[in-house]
Design a protein around this motif. Structure first.
Motif, short mmCIF file in Angstrom:
data_model
loop_
_atom_site.label_atom_id
_atom_site.label_comp_id
_atom_site.label_asym_id
_atom_site.label_seq_id
_atom_site.Cartn_x
_atom_site.Cartn_y
_atom_site.Cartn_z
N ARG A 122 -10.23 -6.00 3.83
CA ARG A 122 -8.86 -6.37 3.47
C ARG A 122 -7.83 -5.38 3.99
N CYS A 123 -8.26 -4.23 4.45
CA CYS A 123 -7.31 -3.18 4.85
C CYS A 123 -6.45 -3.63 6.04
N MET A 124 -5.14 -3.39 5.89
CA MET A 124 -4.22 -3.72 6.99
C MET A 124 -3.72 -2.49 7.71
N ALA A 125 -4.26 -1.35 7.36
CA ALA A 125 -3.82 -0.09 7.96
C ALA A 125 -2.35 0.20 7.63
N CYS A 126 -1.91 -0.22 6.45
CA CYS A 126 -0.47 -0.13 6.14
C CYS A 126 -0.02 1.29 5.82
N THR A 127 -0.93 2.19 5.53
CA THR A 127 -0.69 3.61 5.23
C THR A 127 -0.22 3.89 3.80
N SER A 128 -0.13 2.88 2.94
CA SER A 128 0.33 3.13 1.57
C SER A 128 -0.55 4.17 0.88
N CYS A 129 -1.85 4.08 1.11
CA CYS A 129 -2.77 5.00 0.44
C CYS A 129 -2.59 6.43 0.95
N THR A 130 -2.36 6.55 2.24
CA THR A 130 -2.17 7.86 2.85
C THR A 130 -0.98 8.56 2.21
N PRO A 183 -7.13 8.78 2.92
CA PRO A 183 -7.93 7.66 2.40
C PRO A 183 -8.17 6.53 3.39
N LYS A 184 -7.15 6.14 4.13
CA LYS A 184 -7.33 5.00 5.03
C LYS A 184 -8.41 5.29 6.06
N MET A 185 -8.36 6.49 6.58
CA MET A 185 -9.30 6.88 7.61
C MET A 185 -10.70 7.05 7.02
N SER A 236 -2.35 2.42 -5.18
CA SER A 236 -1.23 2.02 -4.32
C SER A 236 -1.58 0.89 -3.37
N CYS A 237 -2.84 0.67 -3.12
CA CYS A 237 -3.21 -0.26 -2.05
C CYS A 237 -2.75 -1.69 -2.33
N PRO A 238 -2.00 -2.29 -1.41
CA PRO A 238 -1.56 -3.66 -1.64
C PRO A 238 -2.65 -4.68 -1.34
N SER A 239 -3.79 -4.21 -0.88
CA SER A 239 -4.83 -5.13 -0.45
C SER A 239 -6.05 -5.13 -1.34
N GLY A 240 -6.03 -4.32 -2.39
CA GLY A 240 -7.18 -4.28 -3.27
C GLY A 240 -8.41 -3.67 -2.65
#
Ligand code: FAD
Ligand code: FAD
Ligand code: SF4
Ligand code: SF4
Lengths: 531, 414, 396
Positions: free
Chosen positions: C10-18, C33-35, C66-70
């Motif tokens: 589900r990750c979109m690489a949006c960077t919210s988690c970072t 986290p994203k990486m 924070s992740c918008p993608s769960g």
């Protein structure tokens, strides 16, 4: 006007293989390709290095050829082959008779097919369908077509072979019954030129017929369209084939982090249309779900299409995947050879047979050595160890095998300039140094070229982040011609979009929305300027 | 959960503004969010209306809103509410100590990380592009290793802007960062520290002169105030302009943090990391929504509900093959029959993308409607990107619509 | 656990988690986290050797929040850490930190001797050699564990029962909080049960890469609680990491029958009380309190998707003045900040909170999580309390 001994038309596996073979035999050869290397069938294919098992029942000759070439390529092409092995899986309801024929066929072709205990198969491939009733293990592998072409070229260059990309052959020049050259057109600038030569090899894949027609010769290559789907994850570590008579959507091939499902088969009038359609994607998904029940939940990255250059009287799947070398002196023209048909797995053999014909005509005695020598050397152990700290986890091995001879200089750059270590593409772990190294290649003109050499932009975000970064870095280092870089970014995103559009649902519609928020809403790449 | 007046579903810009507006009217508000909204990684400029349907730039956004079709969110919200919404937004920022400037009457064009200009309306002071238009020369500051900003790329683009200076210089600041790659957030955090600011100023001073106009990536601190900006201006007597760029674009994060703390001040309760999965409905009214957190369902009763769940990106809309849905209330989302009509052949085609306009149809009170135009629930309102009828990326209106519709719903809820 | 393959899809690489990761903010050695989560997870299946990119992750779960993608980012991190340690040896320190229950059982009979051992400079230096942060004192073991004291307690019997899950922190270091909980429940006509056989929730083992031990802990707890969950009795914890593990983590990581049924009954103590209050089932004649408090929301509470029930409850107690620190993670994250090589990171993470605490001049800092309280006290010298301890004063 340049002049060489042989001009090869077409920079796919066949053409680059021929370039390598002739160069190794000491023949001065130039390859011309109208786009980038591997930009057609050899880059738009399934990536399966066949063991031959697929053809064990339908095409025993192909099967035998495959297993022999498979063994050779694992040896000489270590850095483009991933030795995954393969499973043939029969599901409940698939005919048992066929299994018997298939086992016999494999044995006849000397393909080692060994039954795997179901429990063991599930342990090895936990996502595989619960409806599997028999599983066999065969020496299938995954092969990277981009890298294969590049490494063929790298090897050829060591023997004096040359390549010109974005150069289209537009005519064959003749003097009487002899070929004397090729007319070419620079597809980026439109400039027309001609190259003198003693011999032309027509390795234009699905366009072999078109090239031959310039010489007034008919070669009936029938393009056969196939569509594939790339998934975001590697949900199988092995090639998975359905054990039944070959049909659409029954093979999964893992490639690095992704998995590719394919393919379809439909005869087309022209091989130029490579935009996949939703219906084709849905058919693949439908069939593929039988092998992997959770398939609908897996994220699709994109779909793509290519055309097989089938050469034989029949149509579609019934046609042979075999190749034919046409020495056109039998048609009354000396100095033209066409390599028609074939499959990627047997490209080397096809190149060998072509080069044999060419050499016979040229009076060159040297024998083929392509099966004996690896295409690229392994990077030295010590270099790899030294390079480890400069790469993210997993990045090193990927880079070491895709870079070939460029690995050394890239590592040097990474060591001396730490900022070169930054990942331009975080999905496929591509460093700035690699992007720059690819950009410095004289055959690189756009981000697509860099992508095919590095895998940049081929992962999850499909270019959302790397296109700006790559162009920004290249502009700063004066490595691109485009005056402000915007066209490069746009073109790259648009080619990625072609493959996303037919799968625009689920997570890909989310990613597309996100991409537009970045490139349209934030960066206004789409809108007209003020005033 | 304890009963309240309003449940806002979604913690993006539209939800935050809606919560603030409702709380301002002394409503007891609970805001439930699955994750953060686009604003937390977006650029934070409030684009109002940059382009009309044909792709022509809009010079006077507020005035030209009259020409929008009646199903456009601005048209639904109405001109009066639109103007009031922006006033309310400016006031919120002011109160939060991070005043925004601008108006919806005229478009302003801001420089971007690829050297284009983007039409927008409301900006933090640190992004105000006016000094650039008046300058003869400008300086672009880059940071060594920063991977989303390339001065050369920015300059090549901006050189082509008629009204802009033709002379640009580059100054590269070395933040001396080891370890992982550097993004704008890392630099902003560096400039949050006193030593970082000093080092940065010192290095900049080698290449800039008093009175220069200086373009910088969005790195002037992570905190919603102008502390870093003012310190830079004072130390260098230069004008600084932050450029918009890739996520994480810190300018949006500042606005996000500001709004979150403002709504907390107004007594809004925030429930993070909970996904609203369904609604409890009774006779044309929604009586409660149900969340699924990490473990089980929980019910949140309220008198009104504001649906601010965003578009596909945030999961406010979901698409399958040939169909799209709104997952909380199951509201209808109209889509073309054939999947190939969902999108244009080009991603950045210079026209609206059909799929970007998918969303919820609403009535004049922003209540989602059924096929016949009748409100499905009398007490459910929808705001922000989840609405249909506009392609925010193409027309440059995302944050503007979020502010306007969020505010409007906040003033309508009982 | 089964879903993790497509969850990371589900990750979109949006960077919210970072943006929200406190460890990434504090150290440039952590890739973010994203990486470490979704991006690297794509490479973990084909890879021959597992990576240790997640080692610095503290499992604080801000990324998940924070992740918008769960995307269950922290779970991906813990899984990859576990995979690494399936092939590599642990440090002794990590073993000690993740086996608090066993250590507690060994140490408490010897209190105060064992505390001396932890607190005196010589053994602190020795602990440092094992990889403990010399400057970060481990909390002191109490002489009598909560469970011992609980057994000695005479409760009034009521038909309404609630199971209390003490967890290691309360059992060995802070039994007072458990007793306060019992008192509050008694005042509201509930009888508290602490079933035999309960142990550590497993979270420290997960965070330190001991999935096997964690799974055994989970199985044991699920078994010990089964009789009560079957009867529909709520299970309450005062430690937010325990409640989070019982609710979520044990389900995401392991495949233990009964875990889902248990999760459906688990409450954080403040959540439980708030729900009782909203249902009108709490005493309403509360004692007038006084005092100015600062509230810190533990990350593992925020992750639960229940808001800040403790803060809300306290806000409604008569006479109390309470404000939300709203300053992010404290940095300790369970056992993380006790590690020598993590100490600096942990302190940097908590810095914003410490500043807020020092500037607040509050009488005490209130937080549900024991290790958060420990970290705050050690860093700032401030007095800290669990909300339940304050509530006890209002209810009794
Ligand atoms: C969907 C699909 C799946 C497949 N899967 C597999 C598989 O799993 N395993 C396998 O072994 N095989 C597979 N194949 C077959 C294999 O891809 C092809 O047989 C092989 O790649 C053909 O290589 P080629 O070099 O002959 O043709 P191409 O790769 O198409 O190369 C021909 C090149 O000639 C160039 N060209 C054409 N005209 C001109 C001109 N006038 N001037 C200059 N250049 C010109 C083209 O641009 C092109 O790059 C697959 C094919 C398809 C379509
Ligand atoms: C990277 C990026 C850059 C952008 N740049 C700009 C710009 O420069 N200028 C501009 O004007 N606009 C820009 N936009 C567009 C603009 O930010 C958005 O259109 C706008 O912020 C949308 O706000 P929203 O509140 O409607 O939705 P979102 O911000 O998407 O918020 C939706 C919220 O709902 C939550 N949610 C979703 N489903 C549920 C559920 N079931 N239960 C609970 N919560 C749920 C989400 O987690 C999220 O908190 C950008 C967008 C992005 C992504
Ligand atoms: S759990 Fe905490 S430390 Fe680990 S990646 Fe997520 S936010 Fe960072
Ligand atoms: S917040 Fe979620 S979607 Fe965004 S980058 Fe992180 S894991 Fe991916």
């Amino acid at each position: 006007m340049d002049s060489v001994t042989v001009v090869v038309i077409g920079g796919g596996a066949t053409g680059t293989g021929i370039l390598r073979d002739l160069s190794m035999r000491g023949v001065k050869t130039l390859l011309i390709e109208r786009g980038d290397l591997a930009s057609d069938a050899s880059g738009r294919f399934h990536g399966l290095l066949h063991s031959g098992a697929r053809y064990a029942v339908t095409d025993p000759r192909s099967a035998k050829e495959c297993i022999e070439e498979n063994a050779i390529l694992r040896r000489i092409g270590k850095h483009c082959v991933e030795k995954t092995e393969g499973f043939f899986v029969r599901l409940e309801g698939d005919g048992e008779d066929y299994e018997g024929q298939w086992v016999a066929g494999c044995a006849a072709a000397r393909i080692h097919a060994k039954r795997v205990d179901l429990k063991e198969a599930r342990r090895l491939e936990p996502h595989l369908s619960r409806r599997a009733v028999s599983v066999f293990r065969v020496p299938d592998s995954a092969i990277d077509g981009f890298r294969l072409c590049w490494q063929n070229v790298a090897s050829a260059r060591r023997y004096g072979g040359e390549v010109r990309t974005y150069t289209e052959a537009t005519g064959i020049e003749r003097a009487g019954d002899r070929v004397v050259g090729v007319t070419v057109c620079d597809t980026l600038t439109g400039a027309v030129d001609s190259i003198g030569c003693d011999h032309v090899v027509n390795a234009a894949g699905s366009w072999v017929g078109r090239v031959a027609s310039w010489a007034g010769i008919e070669v009936d290559v029938k393009p056969d369209r196939g569509v594939l789907i790339a998934f975001n994850h590697r949900f199988t570590n092995r090639v998975i084939n359905r054990l039944r008579p070959p049909a659409n959507g029954d093979i999964f091939v893992p490639h690095g982090p992704i998995t590719v499902l394919g393919t379809t088969s439909s005869p087309v009038a022209s091989a130029d249309d490579n935009v996949p359609h939703v219906e084709e994607v849905l058919e693949l998904l439908h069939n593929g779900t039988e092998l992997f029940e959770d398939l609908p939940k897996y994220r699709i990255l994109r779909a793509y299409a290519g055309a097989r250059p089938l050469y034989s009287p029949g149509e579609g799947r019934a046609a042979s995947r075999d190749f034919t070398i046409l020495d056109h002196s039998t048609d009354g023209l000396r100095g033209l050879t066409s390599a028609a048909g074939g499959k990627l797995t047997s490209y080397r053999l096809m190149a060998e047979k072509t080069a044999d014909v060419v050499c016979r005509e040229l009076g060159v005695k040297a024998a083929c050595r392509t099966a004996a020598e690896p295409m690229v050397e392994d990077p030295p152990r010590r270099l790899v160890t030294r390079a480890r700290p400069f790469f993210p986890p997993y990045g090193l091995d990927l880079a070491a095998s895709r870079l070939g001879a460029a690995f050394g200089p890239v590592v040097q750059g990474l060591q001396m300039h730490p900022e070169e270590r930054r990942l331009i593409c975080e999905c496929e772990m591509v460093t700035l140094a690699e992007v720059e190294s690819a950009a410095r290649e004289p055959t690189t003109f756009n981000l697509g070229d860099i992508r095919r050499r590095t895998r940049m932009g081929m992962g999850t975000c499909q270019g959302a982040f790397c296109s700006l970064r790559a162009v920004g870095a290249l502009v700063s280092h004066d490595l691109v011609a485009d005056k402000d870089g915007k066209a490069l970014i746009r073109d790259f995103l648009e080619t990625r979009w072609k493959g996303i559009r037919p799968v625009l649902w689920g997570d890909q519609i989310r990613e597309a929305e996100f991409q537009r928020e970045v490139y349209a809403a934030t960066l206004n790449l789409d809108g007209t300027a003020q005033r | 959960m304890s009963a309240c007046d309003v449940v806002v579903i979604g913690g993006g810009l539209s939800g935050l503004v809606a919560a603030a507006a409702a709380a301002e009217r002394d409503k007891k508000v609970v805001l439930i969010a699955k994750g953060v909204g686009a604003i937390a990684v977006g650029s934070g400029s409030i684009d109002v209306l940059g382009y009309e349907a044909g792709g022509k730039p809009v010079a006077r956004p507020l005035a030209e809103m009259g020409k929008l079709p009646s199903n456009h969110p601005y048209a639904r919200a109405g001109k009066q509410a639109t103007a009031k919404a922006f006033e309310f937004f400016l006031d919120l920022c002011e109160k939060g100590g991070f005043p925004y400037s601008g108006s919806a009457d005229v478009a302003r064009w801001v420089p971007t990380a690829i050297g284009t200009l983007k039409p927008t309306c409301f900006l933090p002071r640190s992004m105000d592009p006016a000094p650039l238009e008046a300058a003869k020369a400008a300086v672009v500051v880059g940071f060594r290793g920063l991977k989303d900003y390339y001065p050369e790329l920015i300059i090549r683009g901006l050189m082509q802007v008629p009204a802009y200076p033709k002379r640009f210089r580059t100054v590269i600041v070395d933040p001396e960062m080891a370890g992982r790659d550097v993004n704008a957030l890392d630099i902003a955090r560096w400039l949050d520290t006193e030593s970082g600011r000093h080092a940065c100023i010192e290095q900049m001073l080698t290449g800039i002169a008093p009175g220069n106009v200086v373009l910088v990536p969005p790195v002037l601190g992570t905190v919603p105030n102008y502390g870093v900006l003012e310190e830079f201006e004072k130390a260098t007597t230069c004008k600084f302009i932050e450029i918009t760029g890739m996520p994480p674009a810190i300018t949006g994060l500042r606005l996000y943090d500001l709004l979150v703390s403002e709504i907390k001040k107004r007594g809004v309760r925030i429930v993070e990391h909970a996904t609203v999965t369904r609604a409890v409905v009774d006779n044309g009214r929604c009586t409660a929504v149900v969340t699924h957190g990490v473990d089980r369902e929980r019910t949140h009763p309220a008198r009104s509900f504001i649906l601010a769940t965003g578009g596909f990106y945030s999961g406010g809309l979901e698409a399958g093959v040939g169909s799209a849905r709104e997952p909380v209330f199951g509201l209808p989302v109209k889509v073309p029959e054939s999947q190939s009509d969902w999108s244009n052949a080009f991603l950045l085609s210079g026209g609206a993308q059909p799929f970007a306009r998918f969303g919820l149809d609403v009535d004049a009170r922003l209540r989602p409607t059924d096929g016949s135009g009748k409100a499905v629930f009398e007490n459910v309102y929808a705001v922000g990107r989840t609405l249909s009828g506009f392609d925010d990326a193409f027309e440059k209106s995302g944050n503007g619509v979020a502010v306007v519709t969020g505010y409007r719903a906040g003033t309508l809820v009982a | 656990m089964k879903g993790y393959l497509y969850d990371s899809d589900r990750c979109m690489a949006c960077t919210s988690c970072t943006v929200v990761c406190p460890v990434a903010a504090a150290t440039r050695e952590f890739l973010g986290p994203k990486m470490v989560g979704p991006a690297l997870s794509r490479f973990r299946r084909p890879a021959l050797a597992p990576d240790l990119a997640a080692d610095l992750c503290s499992n604080c779960k801000n990324c998940d929040i924070s992740c918008p993608s769960g995307v269950p980012i922290s779970t991906l991190n813990m899984l990859s850490k576990a995979e690494y340690y399936r092939h590599h040896r642990h440090r002794l320190r990590d073993w000690v930190l993740s086996h608090g229950q066993l250590m507690g059982n060994l140490a408490t009979p010897f209190v105060p001797l064992s505390n001396l051992a932890i607190a005196n400079p010589i053994s602190r230096t020795m602990l440092g050699a094992f990889g403990f942060a010399g400057r970060m004192p481990l909390p002191a073991y109490v002489r009598k564990t909560f469970r011992k004291q609980f057994r000695a307690l005479r409760q009034q019997s009521f038909p309404q029962k609630v199971v209390f899950f003490p967890g290691c922190y309360i059992d060995f270091y802070d039994p007072g909080v458990g007793l306060d909980f019992v008192a509050v429940m008694q005042a509201n006509e509930y009888e508290v049960v602490v079933p035999r056989g309960l142990g550590c929730c497993g979270t420290p083992m997960v965070a330190n890469g001991f999935p096997g031990a964690a799974e055994r802990a989970v199985r044991r707890n699920v078994r010990a609680l089964q009789e009560w969950t079957d009867a529909g009795v709520p299970v309450v914890a005062c430690c937010t990491s325990c409640s989070l593990t019982l609710k979520q983590e044990q389900q995401e990581l392991f495949d233990v029958p009964g875990a889902a049924e248990l999760a459906a009954r688990v409450y954080d103590a403040t959540e439980f009380l708030l729900e009782l209050r909203d249902r009108g089932k709490l005493k309403t004649d509360l004692k007038q309190l006084s005092g100015r408090y600062l509230y810190h929301a533990p990350c593992h509470l925020r992750d639960q998707g229940i808001g800040r029930p403790g803060f809300e409850m306290l806000g409604s107690l008569p006479g109390l003045e309470i404000s939300d620190a709203d300053a992010g993670c404290c940095g300790l994250s369970g056992s993380y900040g006790f590690k020598g090589d993590r100490y600096e990171v942990a302190q940097a993470v908590g810095d914003a909170l410490f500043k807020k605490v020092r500037a607040s001049g509050a009488d005490a800092v209130i937080s549900e999580c024991g290790t958060c309280r420990h970290q705050i006290t050690v860093a700032t010298g401030a007095k800290t309390l669990h909300p339940i301890s304050v509530m006890r004063r209002a209810f009794e």
